[in-house]
Design a protein around this motif. Structure first.
Motif, PDB file in Angstrom:
ATOM      1  N   MET A   1       0.849  -1.176   0.000  1.00  0.00           N
ATOM      2  CA  MET A   1       0.000   0.000   0.000  1.00  0.00           C
ATOM      3  C   MET A   1       0.896   1.241   0.000  1.00  0.00           C
ATOM      4  N   ILE A   2       0.376   2.290  -0.623  1.00  0.00           N
ATOM      5  CA  ILE A   2       1.125   3.534  -0.711  1.00  0.00           C
ATOM      6  C   ILE A   2       0.172   4.710  -0.497  1.00  0.00           C
ATOM      7  N   LYS A   3       0.626   5.705   0.235  1.00  0.00           N
ATOM      8  CA  LYS A   3      -0.198   6.872   0.533  1.00  0.00           C
ATOM      9  C   LYS A   3      -0.197   7.846  -0.646  1.00  0.00           C
ATOM     10  N   VAL A   4      -1.335   8.535  -0.814  1.00  0.00           N
ATOM     11  CA  VAL A   4      -1.471   9.525  -1.878  1.00  0.00           C
ATOM     12  C   VAL A   4      -0.365  10.570  -1.779  1.00  0.00           C
ATOM     13  N   SER A   5      -0.072  11.019  -0.580  1.00  0.00           N
ATOM     14  CA  SER A   5       0.939  12.062  -0.406  1.00  0.00           C
ATOM     15  C   SER A   5       2.317  11.592  -0.878  1.00  0.00           C
ATOM     16  N   LYS A   6       2.599  10.318  -0.752  1.00  0.00           N
ATOM     17  CA  LYS A   6       3.886   9.785  -1.207  1.00  0.00           C
ATOM     18  C   LYS A   6       3.930   9.711  -2.739  1.00  0.00           C
ATOM     19  N   LEU A   7       2.793   9.470  -3.368  1.00  0.00           N
ATOM     20  CA  LEU A   7       2.739   9.391  -4.829  1.00  0.00           C
ATOM     21  C   LEU A   7       3.133  10.711  -5.480  1.00  0.00           C
ATOM     22  N   ALA A   8       2.842  11.812  -4.798  1.00  0.00           N
ATOM     23  CA  ALA A   8       3.157  13.134  -5.351  1.00  0.00           C
ATOM     24  C   ALA A   8       4.660  13.319  -5.549  1.00  0.00           C
ATOM     25  N   LYS A   9       5.474  12.521  -4.877  1.00  0.00           N
ATOM     26  CA  LYS A   9       6.932  12.642  -4.963  1.00  0.00           C
ATOM     27  C   LYS A   9       7.506  11.952  -6.201  1.00  0.00           C
ATOM     28  N   TYR A  26     -15.398   2.028  -6.575  1.00  0.00           N
ATOM     29  CA  TYR A  26     -14.070   2.018  -7.171  1.00  0.00           C
ATOM     30  C   TYR A  26     -12.978   2.100  -6.110  1.00  0.00           C
ATOM     31  N   GLN A  27     -11.838   1.473  -6.407  1.00  0.00           N
ATOM     32  CA  GLN A  27     -10.616   1.591  -5.618  1.00  0.00           C
ATOM     33  C   GLN A  27      -9.501   1.901  -6.599  1.00  0.00           C
ATOM     34  N   VAL A  28      -8.343   2.297  -6.063  1.00  0.00           N
ATOM     35  CA  VAL A  28      -7.238   2.699  -6.924  1.00  0.00           C
ATOM     36  C   VAL A  28      -5.961   1.979  -6.526  1.00  0.00           C
ATOM     37  N   SER A  29      -5.189   1.594  -7.550  1.00  0.00           N
ATOM     38  CA  SER A  29      -3.847   1.077  -7.305  1.00  0.00           C
ATOM     39  C   SER A  29      -2.908   1.695  -8.331  1.00  0.00           C
ATOM     40  N   VAL A  30      -1.622   1.594  -8.049  1.00  0.00           N
ATOM     41  CA  VAL A  30      -0.601   2.069  -8.977  1.00  0.00           C
ATOM     42  C   VAL A  30       0.451   0.988  -9.145  1.00  0.00           C
ATOM     43  N   VAL A  31       1.093   1.005 -10.306  1.00  0.00           N
ATOM     44  CA  VAL A  31       2.218   0.110 -10.542  1.00  0.00           C
ATOM     45  C   VAL A  31       3.478   0.964 -10.528  1.00  0.00           C
ATOM     46  N   LEU A  32       4.378   0.619  -9.606  1.00  0.00           N
ATOM     47  CA  LEU A  32       5.665   1.293  -9.466  1.00  0.00           C
ATOM     48  C   LEU A  32       6.757   0.247  -9.538  1.00  0.00           C
ATOM     49  N   GLN A  35       5.689  -3.382  -9.430  1.00  0.00           N
ATOM     50  CA  GLN A  35       4.891  -3.864  -8.297  1.00  0.00           C
ATOM     51  C   GLN A  35       3.611  -3.046  -8.179  1.00  0.00           C
ATOM     52  N   GLU A  36       2.487  -3.735  -7.971  1.00  0.00           N
ATOM     53  CA  GLU A  36       1.208  -3.045  -7.818  1.00  0.00           C
ATOM     54  C   GLU A  36       0.934  -2.776  -6.342  1.00  0.00           C
ATOM     55  N   HIS A  37       0.512  -1.540  -6.051  1.00  0.00           N
ATOM     56  CA  HIS A  37       0.233  -1.106  -4.680  1.00  0.00           C
ATOM     57  C   HIS A  37      -1.129  -0.424  -4.641  1.00  0.00           C
ATOM     58  N   TYR A  38      -1.966  -0.776  -3.667  1.00  0.00           N
ATOM     59  CA  TYR A  38      -3.214  -0.043  -3.483  1.00  0.00           C
ATOM     60  C   TYR A  38      -2.897   1.302  -2.857  1.00  0.00           C
ATOM     61  N   VAL A  39      -3.687   2.318  -3.230  1.00  0.00           N
ATOM     62  CA  VAL A  39      -3.461   3.676  -2.768  1.00  0.00           C
ATOM     63  C   VAL A  39      -4.343   3.936  -1.545  1.00  0.00           C
ATOM     64  N   THR A  40      -3.744   4.581  -0.539  1.00  0.00           N
ATOM     65  CA  THR A  40      -4.457   4.905   0.694  1.00  0.00           C
ATOM     66  C   THR A  40      -4.431   6.416   0.927  1.00  0.00           C
ATOM     67  N   ASP A  41      -5.297   6.849   1.835  1.00  0.00           N
ATOM     68  CA  ASP A  41      -5.218   8.245   2.263  1.00  0.00           C
ATOM     69  C   ASP A  41      -4.080   8.344   3.279  1.00  0.00           C
ATOM     70  N   ASP A  42      -3.885   9.502   3.856  1.00  0.00           N
ATOM     71  CA  ASP A  42      -2.760   9.677   4.771  1.00  0.00           C
ATOM     72  C   ASP A  42      -2.936   8.961   6.106  1.00  0.00           C
ATOM     73  N   LYS A  43      -4.141   8.472   6.381  1.00  0.00           N
ATOM     74  CA  LYS A  43      -4.386   7.702   7.603  1.00  0.00           C
ATOM     75  C   LYS A  43      -4.251   6.202   7.370  1.00  0.00           C
ATOM     76  N   GLY A  44      -3.975   5.810   6.117  1.00  0.00           N
ATOM     77  CA  GLY A  44      -3.786   4.399   5.797  1.00  0.00           C
ATOM     78  C   GLY A  44      -5.040   3.682   5.329  1.00  0.00           C
ATOM     79  N   THR A  58      -8.919  13.463  -6.708  1.00  0.00           N
ATOM     80  CA  THR A  58      -7.948  13.212  -5.637  1.00  0.00           C
ATOM     81  C   THR A  58      -6.571  12.894  -6.202  1.00  0.00           C
ATOM     82  N   LEU A  59      -6.534  12.195  -7.341  1.00  0.00           N
ATOM     83  CA  LEU A  59      -5.267  11.757  -7.926  1.00  0.00           C
ATOM     84  C   LEU A  59      -4.836  12.610  -9.117  1.00  0.00           C
ATOM     85  N   SER A  60      -5.429  13.789  -9.279  1.00  0.00           N
ATOM     86  CA  SER A  60      -5.114  14.624 -10.440  1.00  0.00           C
ATOM     87  C   SER A  60      -3.645  15.045 -10.485  1.00  0.00           C
ATOM     88  N   GLY A  61      -2.964  15.056  -9.362  1.00  0.00           N
ATOM     89  CA  GLY A  61      -1.552  15.434  -9.330  1.00  0.00           C
ATOM     90  C   GLY A  61      -0.605  14.291  -9.642  1.00  0.00           C
TER      91      GLY A  61
END
Length: 100
Positions: A1-9, A26-32, A35-44, A58-61
């Motif tokens: 899992m990865i936080k939205v705030s970390k994705l901005a980096k 709907y849910q969201v994941s990213v491939v980095l 590896q695929e990771h589900y995206v979380t808010d800053d509280k996890g 939310t993910l426009s950035g």
């Protein structure tokens, strides 16, 4: 899992995936780095919404090389079909039309 705030980096993610998991849910994941990771808010808590546009806002950035809508169907199981070796997955390219 990865936080939205970390994705901005990240300059770019390989793939941004919006999962259609239920009727209008709907849910969201990213491939980095493969590896695929589900995206979380800053509280996890896993990002989840009944509105795809809300998640896009939310993910426009987040810059992605590829953005898709993914749906995994349980249809074969529901009708008593044989178990499949590969998943019954549909992925379609998804653009952000910025309706938010």
């Amino acid at each position: 899992m990865i936080k939205v705030s970390k994705l901005a980096k990240y300059f770019f993610v390989d793939k941004l995936i919006y999962h259609s998991i239920d009727i209008s849910l709907y849910q969201v994941s990213v491939v980095l780095e493969g590896q695929e990771h589900y995206v979380t808010d800053d509280k996890g808590k896993v990002l989840r919404s009944f509105k795809l546009i809300e998640l896009q806002k939310t993910l426009s950035g987040v810059k992605a090389k590829e953005t898709v809508l993914r749906h995994e169907s349980a249809y074969d199981e529901m009708i008593g079909g044989p178990e499949k070796i590969s998943p019954n997955t549909l992925e379609v390219p998804l653009g952000d039309n910025q309706l938010y």
